[in-house]
Scaffold this active site. Structure first.
Site, PDB file in Angstrom:
ATOM      1  N   GLN A  31      -2.134 -22.387 -31.396  1.00 16.21           N
ATOM      2  CA  GLN A  31      -2.256 -21.670 -32.656  1.00 16.21           C
ATOM      3  C   GLN A  31      -0.931 -21.022 -33.054  1.00 16.21           C
ATOM      4  O   GLN A  31      -0.824 -20.433 -34.126  1.00 16.21           O
ATOM      5  CB  GLN A  31      -3.337 -20.583 -32.542  1.00 16.21           C
ATOM      6  CG  GLN A  31      -4.716 -21.130 -32.242  1.00 16.21           C
ATOM      7  CD  GLN A  31      -5.737 -20.029 -32.024  1.00 16.21           C
ATOM      8  OE1 GLN A  31      -6.295 -19.499 -32.976  1.00 16.21           O
ATOM      9  NE2 GLN A  31      -5.978 -19.671 -30.769  1.00 16.21           N
ATOM     10  N   THR A  46       3.598 -13.692 -26.635  1.00 19.19           N
ATOM     11  CA  THR A  46       3.948 -12.274 -26.549  1.00 19.19           C
ATOM     12  C   THR A  46       4.828 -11.999 -25.332  1.00 19.19           C
ATOM     13  O   THR A  46       5.667 -11.088 -25.366  1.00 19.19           O
ATOM     14  CB  THR A  46       2.693 -11.381 -26.481  1.00 19.19           C
ATOM     15  OG1 THR A  46       1.837 -11.834 -25.414  1.00 19.19           O
ATOM     16  CG2 THR A  46       1.935 -11.424 -27.799  1.00 19.19           C
ATOM     17  N   HIS A  76      -1.434 -24.414 -36.673  1.00 19.00           N
ATOM     18  CA  HIS A  76      -1.020 -23.589 -37.805  1.00 19.00           C
ATOM     19  C   HIS A  76       0.397 -23.890 -38.268  1.00 19.00           C
ATOM     20  O   HIS A  76       0.991 -23.106 -39.013  1.00 19.00           O
ATOM     21  CB  HIS A  76      -1.171 -22.103 -37.452  1.00 19.00           C
ATOM     22  CG  HIS A  76      -2.586 -21.718 -37.166  1.00 19.00           C
ATOM     23  ND1 HIS A  76      -2.941 -20.723 -36.293  1.00 19.00           N
ATOM     24  CD2 HIS A  76      -3.754 -22.221 -37.651  1.00 19.00           C
ATOM     25  CE1 HIS A  76      -4.271 -20.615 -36.250  1.00 19.00           C
ATOM     26  NE2 HIS A  76      -4.780 -21.516 -37.056  1.00 19.00           N
ATOM     27  N   CYS A 115      10.593 -29.212 -49.145  1.00 20.28           N
ATOM     28  CA  CYS A 115      10.739 -29.010 -50.579  1.00 20.28           C
ATOM     29  C   CYS A 115       9.456 -29.434 -51.264  1.00 20.28           C
ATOM     30  O   CYS A 115       8.956 -30.536 -51.036  1.00 20.28           O
ATOM     31  CB  CYS A 115      11.912 -29.838 -51.112  1.00 20.28           C
ATOM     32  SG  CYS A 115      12.030 -29.848 -52.922  1.00 20.28           S
ATOM     33  N   ASN A 164      -7.036 -14.699 -19.975  1.00 18.26           N
ATOM     34  CA  ASN A 164      -6.744 -13.770 -21.072  1.00 18.26           C
ATOM     35  C   ASN A 164      -6.783 -12.344 -20.540  1.00 18.26           C
ATOM     36  O   ASN A 164      -7.458 -12.064 -19.546  1.00 18.26           O
ATOM     37  CB  ASN A 164      -7.761 -13.936 -22.213  1.00 18.26           C
ATOM     38  CG  ASN A 164      -7.266 -13.361 -23.523  1.00 18.26           C
ATOM     39  OD1 ASN A 164      -6.132 -13.600 -23.924  1.00 18.26           O
ATOM     40  ND2 ASN A 164      -8.099 -12.596 -24.199  1.00 18.26           N
ATOM     41  N   ALA A 172      -1.800 -16.436 -29.379  1.00 16.82           N
ATOM     42  CA  ALA A 172      -0.643 -15.541 -29.501  1.00 16.82           C
ATOM     43  C   ALA A 172      -0.198 -14.954 -28.166  1.00 16.82           C
ATOM     44  O   ALA A 172       0.987 -14.687 -27.964  1.00 16.82           O
ATOM     45  CB  ALA A 172      -0.971 -14.414 -30.476  1.00 16.82           C
ATOM     46  N   PHE A 228      -0.768 -10.655 -33.842  1.00 22.12           N
ATOM     47  CA  PHE A 228      -1.205 -10.189 -35.152  1.00 22.12           C
ATOM     48  C   PHE A 228      -2.152  -9.001 -35.077  1.00 22.12           C
ATOM     49  O   PHE A 228      -2.054  -8.079 -35.871  1.00 22.12           O
ATOM     50  CB  PHE A 228      -1.901 -11.335 -35.913  1.00 22.12           C
ATOM     51  CG  PHE A 228      -0.929 -12.350 -36.447  1.00 22.12           C
ATOM     52  CD1 PHE A 228      -0.500 -12.303 -37.761  1.00 22.12           C
ATOM     53  CD2 PHE A 228      -0.437 -13.350 -35.635  1.00 22.12           C
ATOM     54  CE1 PHE A 228       0.407 -13.220 -38.265  1.00 22.12           C
ATOM     55  CE2 PHE A 228       0.467 -14.280 -36.112  1.00 22.12           C
ATOM     56  CZ  PHE A 228       0.894 -14.213 -37.431  1.00 22.12           C
ATOM     57  N   ILE A 241      -1.005 -14.835 -19.232  1.00 20.60           N
ATOM     58  CA  ILE A 241      -0.996 -16.266 -18.988  1.00 20.60           C
ATOM     59  C   ILE A 241       0.261 -16.724 -18.242  1.00 20.60           C
ATOM     60  O   ILE A 241       0.201 -17.572 -17.353  1.00 20.60           O
ATOM     61  CB  ILE A 241      -1.166 -17.034 -20.321  1.00 20.60           C
ATOM     62  CG1 ILE A 241      -1.196 -18.541 -20.097  1.00 20.60           C
ATOM     63  CG2 ILE A 241      -0.093 -16.658 -21.328  1.00 20.60           C
ATOM     64  CD1 ILE A 241      -2.414 -19.031 -19.378  1.00 20.60           C
ATOM     65  N   CYS A 274      17.651 -31.929 -57.412  1.00 20.81           N
ATOM     66  CA  CYS A 274      16.318 -31.419 -57.094  1.00 20.81           C
ATOM     67  C   CYS A 274      16.237 -29.910 -57.321  1.00 20.81           C
ATOM     68  O   CYS A 274      15.844 -29.450 -58.373  1.00 20.81           O
ATOM     69  CB  CYS A 274      15.912 -31.773 -55.659  1.00 20.81           C
ATOM     70  SG  CYS A 274      14.214 -31.270 -55.263  1.00 20.81           S
TER      71      CYS A 274
END
Length: 254
Positions: free
Chosen positions: A109, A34, A127, A135, A226, A30, A41, A244, A165
């Site tokens: 991720q 940012t 993810h 659909c 990090n 994440a 999160f 980063i 559909c």
């Protein structure tokens, strides 16, 4: 606090590692996004600490999606479909490294699609992506616009527009209670196994099973970038404390 002199030394070491590497893989979380204005999160201002009718981690679960679909999409549109965001220096530098033949793959991720927007071609999205939706009945794919536009539909839900559909459209993202895509996992593992350098950035390495993928790395250099410490710092060749994007922006691609 890390001194400015130490940061210069660290960047110099990273530059030398990248210069001699032939197959780099970048593993990001994440913190990569940012810097583009996308909230994470778990930080103090992250999505998990928002005041909502339900805990956000419950809302973005498979059970909640099917049992309270309208509320799921209300949260999803407001908090996960963020308009106007652009890649930052990290995304662009990684795309530049790939174009130069240095970077073999990005394993991410994140679900925002910013790596591809910056020009990266080989991106494994662990993810999924908010830019893809499908659909559940006929499996037709849609972009994010159909989710946005469904806010003004009578039932506030996105439905397939294919003739005959009308099935419910689901985001192609991995919700809680769902497993990761096998093909994406296998491709990520192979890329990491074959890398001579693994650069991990913008992640505290606490989300599994994704974080466990780094155990497949047996190359020469493990670099961790990090803002805070991770449980893997002790095994790294180089640890850089910082954002980063600010770090990678100082790297020259030869």
């Amino acid at each position: 606090m890390i001194s400015k002199k130490q940061k210069v030394v660290d960047i110099d070491i990273l530059q030398k590692i990248i210069d001699k590497s032939k197959s780099i893989v970048f593993f990001g979380g994440a913190g990569v996004s940012t810097e583009s204005g996308i909230p994470d999160f778990r930080s103090r201002d992250g999505l998990y600490n928002l005041k909502w009718a339900y805990p956000p981690e419950e809302i973005i679960s498979r059970t909640f999606f099917y049992e309270n679909t309208k509320e799921f999409y209300r949260f999803y549109r407001e908090k996960l479909l963020i308009k106007g965001v652009q890649p930052n220096a990290a995304h662009y530098k990684l795309a530049e490294l790939e174009k130069a033949g240095k970077l073999a793959a990005v394993v991410t991720q994140n679900i925002d699609g910013l790596h591809q927007l910056a020009g990266s071609k080989k991106v494994y999205e662990l993810h999924g992506s908010v830019l893809r939706n499908y659909c559940e009945r006929c499996h037709a794919f849609y972009d994010e616009k159909i989710i946005e536009e469904s806010a003004s539909s009578p039932d506030k839900l996105p439905h397939c527009t294919k003739e005959g559909c009308g099935g419910l459209i689901k985001p192609d993202v991995v919700l809680y209670e769902e497993g990761l895509d096998d093909e994406t996992i296998n491709n990520s593992i192979m890329a990491i196994k074959n890398a001579d350098t693994l650069i991990i950035g913008g992640t505290s390495l606490t989300v599994y099973p994704a974080a466990g993928l780094i155990d497949y790395f047996h190359g020469e250099n493990l670099v961790l970038i990090n803002k805070t410490a991770t449980m893997q710092d002790g095994r790294a060749t180089l640890v850089i404390r910082g954002k980063i994007g600010e770090v990678l922006d100082q790297i020259k691609v030869n």
